[in-house]
Design a protein around this motif. Structure first.
Motif, PDB file in Angstrom:
ATOM      1  N   LEU B 123      -0.252   1.216   2.166  1.00  0.00           N
ATOM      2  CA  LEU B 123       0.515   1.003   0.955  1.00  0.00           C
ATOM      3  C   LEU B 123      -0.202   0.030   0.033  1.00  0.00           C
ATOM      4  O   LEU B 123      -0.147   0.153  -1.186  1.00  0.00           O
ATOM      5  CB  LEU B 123       1.894   0.449   1.326  1.00  0.00           C
ATOM      6  N   SER B 126      -2.825   1.808  -1.886  1.00  0.00           N
ATOM      7  CA  SER B 126      -2.351   2.748  -2.899  1.00  0.00           C
ATOM      8  C   SER B 126      -2.028   2.044  -4.197  1.00  0.00           C
ATOM      9  O   SER B 126      -1.867   2.668  -5.226  1.00  0.00           O
ATOM     10  CB  SER B 126      -1.111   3.480  -2.391  1.00  0.00           C
ATOM     11  N   LEU B 128       0.677   0.406  -5.076  1.00  0.00           N
ATOM     12  CA  LEU B 128       2.071   0.415  -5.497  1.00  0.00           C
ATOM     13  C   LEU B 128       2.680  -0.952  -5.226  1.00  0.00           C
ATOM     14  O   LEU B 128       2.470  -1.547  -4.186  1.00  0.00           O
ATOM     15  CB  LEU B 128       2.844   1.489  -4.726  1.00  0.00           C
ATOM     16  N   ARG B 129       3.478  -1.422  -6.192  1.00  0.00           N
ATOM     17  CA  ARG B 129       4.110  -2.724  -6.010  1.00  0.00           C
ATOM     18  C   ARG B 129       5.371  -2.552  -5.192  1.00  0.00           C
ATOM     19  O   ARG B 129       6.163  -1.666  -5.443  1.00  0.00           O
ATOM     20  CB  ARG B 129       4.438  -3.302  -7.378  1.00  0.00           C
ATOM     21  N   GLN B 130       5.540  -3.400  -4.175  1.00  0.00           N
ATOM     22  CA  GLN B 130       6.690  -3.273  -3.271  1.00  0.00           C
ATOM     23  C   GLN B 130       7.742  -4.289  -3.654  1.00  0.00           C
ATOM     24  O   GLN B 130       7.444  -5.445  -3.911  1.00  0.00           O
ATOM     25  CB  GLN B 130       6.234  -3.496  -1.829  1.00  0.00           C
ATOM     26  N   VAL B 131       8.974  -3.835  -3.640  1.00  0.00           N
ATOM     27  CA  VAL B 131      10.112  -4.707  -3.953  1.00  0.00           C
ATOM     28  C   VAL B 131      11.031  -4.689  -2.745  1.00  0.00           C
ATOM     29  O   VAL B 131      11.412  -3.622  -2.257  1.00  0.00           O
ATOM     30  CB  VAL B 131      10.852  -4.179  -5.206  1.00  0.00           C
ATOM     31  N   ASP B 132      11.408  -5.877  -2.242  1.00  0.00           N
ATOM     32  CA  ASP B 132      12.310  -5.959  -1.100  1.00  0.00           C
ATOM     33  C   ASP B 132      13.731  -5.738  -1.568  1.00  0.00           C
ATOM     34  O   ASP B 132      14.174  -6.334  -2.561  1.00  0.00           O
ATOM     35  CB  ASP B 132      12.219  -7.341  -0.440  1.00  0.00           C
ATOM     36  N   LEU B 133      14.472  -4.876  -0.858  1.00  0.00           N
ATOM     37  CA  LEU B 133      15.855  -4.642  -1.220  1.00  0.00           C
ATOM     38  C   LEU B 133      16.708  -4.813   0.026  1.00  0.00           C
ATOM     39  O   LEU B 133      16.489  -4.135   1.040  1.00  0.00           O
ATOM     40  CB  LEU B 133      16.032  -3.219  -1.797  1.00  0.00           C
TER      41      LEU B 133
END
Lengths: 298, 135
Positions: B123, B126, B128-133
């Protein structure tokens, strides 16, 4: 193509409650998805469809992409579109007597959430998908059945994208009689398994209310019992939902009240939260019911 | 009596050649002494604008030419490095092949490290920015 969507990494919060009822619902949905069919959680507002959808998505251990239905949405809001351009100008005068210029301009394509999910194999959670117009969701038909995403020719990286094997889709929707809900396409509903999600059982509602509000389980039990009686007394038995229980309990926790009988603040809070959803011709009866329940709970 | 020795004879040692004259301040000839200053100016110090322009252009052209020569020299060196890497890799492969053949004929165990497994794009790679939910 230089702009891509953000992705969500899902984590179970402290306030999430998993009772046997929710576990059974989750296992059913996961088995349908593993069989290759997207799941649609359909039910009234406030029953926990979105939270349940996120919980189901978290079971697969893959990042998720969350989308919300909107009447203004078009297909480009799902798959992406042209966004900005790049201009390049070259002037060559290395040989003094020869001047050569070359100018090119290319437009940039930016993928949106559905394309990102199909490309990388993320789980798509499409919340309230029936709030989008049916034609905006046309692109999902080939994604869910033929496992291919059809994109415009303007996308430089190819107009046919094979959907990643790990791609999954979870939808949520309200019943069609709700305001702002469009009639979904038969072809799209035919491709998914719809699970009706109604109000939870009393044990689950008390557990959820206790977890979210941090009030004692006994007080939460009284609040849930009151809300359930109001729900039964109404002609429309869809509302009030567990959200109303959480609202009343959180307000009680904040104001420091303990829901005793004869407590005007508690009574007024219940009226403010529960009465607006009641039709005018039933308000008197519901008001009396709230008063009787508060007295009987003491 | 005056000496009759040939003292005024100038040999090649006394006569300066053009190489000796070049690079030194210009010798003033008799004719040059009587010339006006404007006339005696040489082409080494031009004052008119057109000549300056031409000179500047020539200097720029020479600098560009030298740059391109430097660039092509760099390219040549880098392609030589690449070629050297290919040659050394091929030599190592040939040696390994010989070892394997030898092991096959002589039934000797030869250990070699396996090819590295193809890495799946992570990831992070790639972009892509990850956002914790938390739900």
């Amino acid at each position: 193509m230089d702009q891509q969507s953000d992705i969500l990494v899902l984590r179970e919060g402290d306030g999430f409650v998993e009772t046997p009822y929710i576990r059974e619902l989750t296992n059913r949905a996961v088995s349908y998805i593993k069989a290759g069919f997207p799941v649609n959680l359909s039910g009234p507002a406030g029953v926990g469809k979105t939270t349940l959808a996120l919980h189901i998505a978290a079971q697969f251990g893959r990042p998720a992409v969350l989308m919300c239905g909107d009447y203004e949405h078009e297909t480009s809001d799902l798959i992406g579109g042209l966004n900005g351009y790049h201009r390049k100008f070259m002037r060559d005068n290395f040989i003094r007597s020869v001047l050569k210029t070359d100018e090119t301009m290319t437009q940039h394509w930016a993928d949106d959430r559905l394309t990102t999910a199909c490309q990388h194999g993320f789980t798509l959670v499409y919340d309230e998908f029936t709030r989008s117009r049916p034609e905006a969701n046309n692109v999902l038909l080939s994604v869910l059945e033929e496992r291919i995403l059809i994109l415009p020719e303007a996308r430089q990286d190819g107009s046919y994208l094979k959907v990643h094997p790990d791609f999954r889709a979870i939808f949520t929707s309200n019943p069609e009689e709700y305001a702002g809900v469009q009639k979904s396409q038969d072809a799209l509903r035919d491709r998914m398994v719809t699970i009706e999600v109604g109000n939870f059982d009393e044990e689950t509602e008390i557990a959820i209310t206790h977890n979210k509000s941090k009030l004692s389980p006994e007080t939460c039990g009284r609040v849930v019992s009151l809300v359930r009686r109001v729900r039964e007394a109404k002609s429309n038995k869809l509302t009030p939902t567990v959200r109303a229980c959480i609202m009343i309990s959180k307000i009680l926790n904040l104001t420091g009240e303990a829901a005793p009988a004869g407590n005007d603040a508690f009574r007024q809070t219940c009226l403010d939260v529960l009465l607006p959803e009641v039709p005018n011709h039933e308000r008197g009866r519901v008001r009396q019911l709230i008063d009787d329940t508060i007295v009987s709970c003491s | 009596m005056e000496s009759e020795a040939l003292t005024k004879i100038r040999t090649m040692r006394q006569i300066k050649s053009s190489l000796d004259v070049a690079g030194r301040p210009r010798v003033k000839t008799t004719n040059g002494l009587s010339k006006a200053p404007a006339q005696s100016e040489s082409a080494d110090h031009p004052k008119d604008g057109l000549t300056m322009q031409v000179l500047a252009k020539e200097k720029a052209r020479t600098a560009a030419y030298e740059n391109s020569v430097k660039k092509s020299r760099q390219r040549l060196l880098s392609s030589r490095d690449r070629l050297a890497a290919i040659i050394s890799r091929n030599l190592a492969l040939t040696e390994l092949r010989h070892d394997l053949q030898r092991s096959r004929y002589q039934k000797v165990e030869v250990t070699c490290s396996p090819a590295p497994a193809a890495q799946k794009e992570t990831l992070a790679q790639s972009g892509l920015r990850q956002v914790d939910l938390e739900y």
